[in-house]
Design an enzyme around this catalytic site. Structure first.
Site, mmCIF file in Angstrom:
data_model
loop_
_atom_site.group_PDB
_atom_site.id
_atom_site.type_symbol
_atom_site.label_atom_id
_atom_site.label_comp_id
_atom_site.label_asym_id
_atom_site.label_seq_id
_atom_site.Cartn_x
_atom_site.Cartn_y
_atom_site.Cartn_z
ATOM 1 N N ASP A 189 35.445 -10.993 0.339
ATOM 2 C CA ASP A 189 35.014 -12.132 1.139
ATOM 3 C C ASP A 189 35.088 -11.716 2.618
ATOM 4 O O ASP A 189 35.700 -10.697 2.957
ATOM 5 C CB ASP A 189 35.965 -13.300 0.838
ATOM 6 C CG ASP A 189 35.749 -14.486 1.759
ATOM 7 O OD1 ASP A 189 34.596 -14.939 1.891
ATOM 8 O OD2 ASP A 189 36.742 -14.957 2.360
ATOM 9 N N LEU A 190 34.498 -12.513 3.487
ATOM 10 C CA LEU A 190 34.528 -12.201 4.919
ATOM 11 C C LEU A 190 35.518 -13.077 5.680
ATOM 12 O O LEU A 190 36.619 -12.664 5.980
ATOM 13 C CB LEU A 190 33.120 -12.299 5.510
ATOM 14 C CG LEU A 190 32.151 -11.190 5.076
ATOM 15 C CD1 LEU A 190 30.767 -11.401 5.690
ATOM 16 C CD2 LEU A 190 32.688 -9.819 5.455
ATOM 17 N N ASP A 191 35.137 -14.322 5.996
ATOM 18 C CA ASP A 191 35.990 -15.175 6.829
ATOM 19 C C ASP A 191 37.335 -15.436 6.164
ATOM 20 O O ASP A 191 37.415 -15.834 5.005
ATOM 21 C CB ASP A 191 35.279 -16.503 7.120
ATOM 22 C CG ASP A 191 34.030 -16.300 7.961
ATOM 23 O OD1 ASP A 191 34.177 -16.019 9.159
ATOM 24 O OD2 ASP A 191 32.926 -16.385 7.400
ATOM 25 N N THR B 159 30.250 -13.568 0.150
ATOM 26 C CA THR B 159 30.606 -14.546 1.165
ATOM 27 C C THR B 159 29.770 -15.814 1.053
ATOM 28 O O THR B 159 28.694 -15.815 0.444
ATOM 29 C CB THR B 159 30.410 -13.922 2.567
ATOM 30 O OG1 THR B 159 30.616 -14.898 3.587
ATOM 31 C CG2 THR B 159 29.002 -13.354 2.715
ATOM 32 N N GLY B 160 30.240 -16.864 1.683
ATOM 33 C CA GLY B 160 29.461 -18.085 1.789
ATOM 34 C C GLY B 160 28.457 -18.029 2.922
ATOM 35 O O GLY B 160 27.587 -18.899 3.039
ATOM 36 N N LYS C 224 30.243 -16.821 -6.670
ATOM 37 C CA LYS C 224 30.363 -15.395 -6.375
ATOM 38 C C LYS C 224 30.600 -14.580 -7.645
ATOM 39 O O LYS C 224 30.083 -13.471 -7.790
ATOM 40 C CB LYS C 224 31.507 -15.163 -5.389
ATOM 41 C CG LYS C 224 31.286 -15.738 -4.010
ATOM 42 C CD LYS C 224 32.459 -15.399 -3.106
ATOM 43 C CE LYS C 224 32.332 -16.038 -1.729
ATOM 44 N NZ LYS C 224 33.463 -15.672 -0.855
ATOM 45 N N ASP D 286 40.215 -15.609 -0.024
ATOM 46 C CA ASP D 286 41.193 -16.555 0.516
ATOM 47 C C ASP D 286 40.855 -18.014 0.244
ATOM 48 O O ASP D 286 41.658 -18.896 0.547
ATOM 49 C CB ASP D 286 41.325 -16.375 2.028
ATOM 50 C CG ASP D 286 40.119 -16.913 2.784
ATOM 51 O OD1 ASP D 286 40.276 -17.793 3.646
ATOM 52 O OD2 ASP D 286 38.988 -16.479 2.497
ATOM 53 N N ASN E 248 36.186 -20.935 -3.057
ATOM 54 C CA ASN E 248 34.902 -20.352 -3.460
ATOM 55 C C ASN E 248 35.048 -18.903 -3.928
ATOM 56 O O ASN E 248 34.085 -18.301 -4.402
ATOM 57 C CB ASN E 248 33.873 -20.449 -2.329
ATOM 58 C CG ASN E 248 34.282 -19.698 -1.079
ATOM 59 O OD1 ASN E 248 35.470 -19.551 -0.778
ATOM 60 N ND2 ASN E 248 33.315 -19.232 -0.321
#
Length: 267
Positions: free
Chosen positions: A8-10, A42-43, A192, A215, A218
């Site tokens: 994931d990113l953020d 990622t979202g 995902k 984190d 999602n």
């Protein structure tokens, strides 16, 4: 050793300022040089994530909009799942009862759309420069919409809207929280984990061949289905409670994913 790393990113690979640290950039590039495949899941919108990937100079598959879009390393879209057009306006109408507390966003095709300027959202564009356009949601054209999401100052401010959305459309759409303050809606079956499984099959891998980091809620399906799912120290408590016994690492501000990978792959 896992041949595929997914992140994931953020709140995971990016720090709280939504930046990719020099240390993290270096580790991803070293992994690529060693032949380890890296995937962003990622979202965020594809256009946003592609610019981050291009800065790294690493070829990778990109799972974006929580799995509603997947692009191959050439930038070609290979998976597309859109919200049923007939549901778009009813979904957007939910905002009208909560406009004083909730900020509404739409990912439509190549664009990120909002109805009202919101300074806080500029922070998300820091790495890529990708930003939103103003639109009239009452007259928006409803094709090719991959995601509708609602952002508020607190989880409590979002709960009435998310409860209403689940009650009205819960069996027709996939809904999740990427952050306690961000409620996201996609087409049914989109997540995902499902998108990642399809990507891995294309490369001759299975879910057991991947290690993944996340984190938010999602990330639940992805983390719970791969060979090893790793939870951030700053993760949403709901995710931590949903994945009891899963390994937790440090905070995203300490480039903890990068440091974990350095030890795992002896970089």
């Amino acid at each position: 050793m896992y041949p595929v790393v997914v992140s994931d990113l953020d709140g995971t690979l990016l720090n709280k300022q939504h930046e990719l640290s020099p240390r993290t950039r270096e580790v991803i590039q070293h992994l690529s040089e060693k032949g380890i495949k890296f995937i962003f899941a990622t979202g965020r919108h594809f256009q946003d994530v592609e610019r981050i990937r291009a800065q790294l100079g690493v070829d990778m598959y990109l799972v974006t909009s929580n799995g509603a879009r997947v692009h191959n390393p050439k930038g070609e879209m290979i998976i597309q799942h859109d919200i049923t057009p007939e549901l778009v306006h009813p979904l957007l109408a939910l905002r009208k009862s909560f406009e004083d507390k909730v900020h509404t966003n739409v990912y439509k095709g190549e664009q990120w759309m909002v109805e009202v300027e919101h300074e806080d959202l500029h922070a998300f564009s820091k790495e890529s420069g990708f930003t939103y356009h103003l639109a009239d949601f009452d007259s928006i054209e409803t094709s090719a919409i991959q995601k509708v999401f609602f952002v508020a100052q607190s989880h409590a401010d979002l709960l009435p809207l998310s409860d209403q959305a689940r009650e009205l459309y819960g069996d027709q759409l996939y809904m999740t929280y990427s952050l306690p303050e961000c409620f996201e809606i996609m087409a049914p079956g989109v997540c995902k984990g499902t998108a990642l499984e399809e990507v891995l099959k294309l490369k001759g891998y299975g879910l057991q061949d991947a290690i993944a980091f996340g984190d938010g809620m999602n990330d639940f399906e992805m983390l719970s289905s791969v060979g090893k799912g790793v939870v951030m120290g700053n993760a949403d408590p709901s995710l931590v409670n949903s994945l009891p016994g899963f390994e937790r690492i440090g905070h995203c501000d300490d480039h903890s994913v990068a440091e974990y990978l350095v030890k795992l792959y002896a970089l």
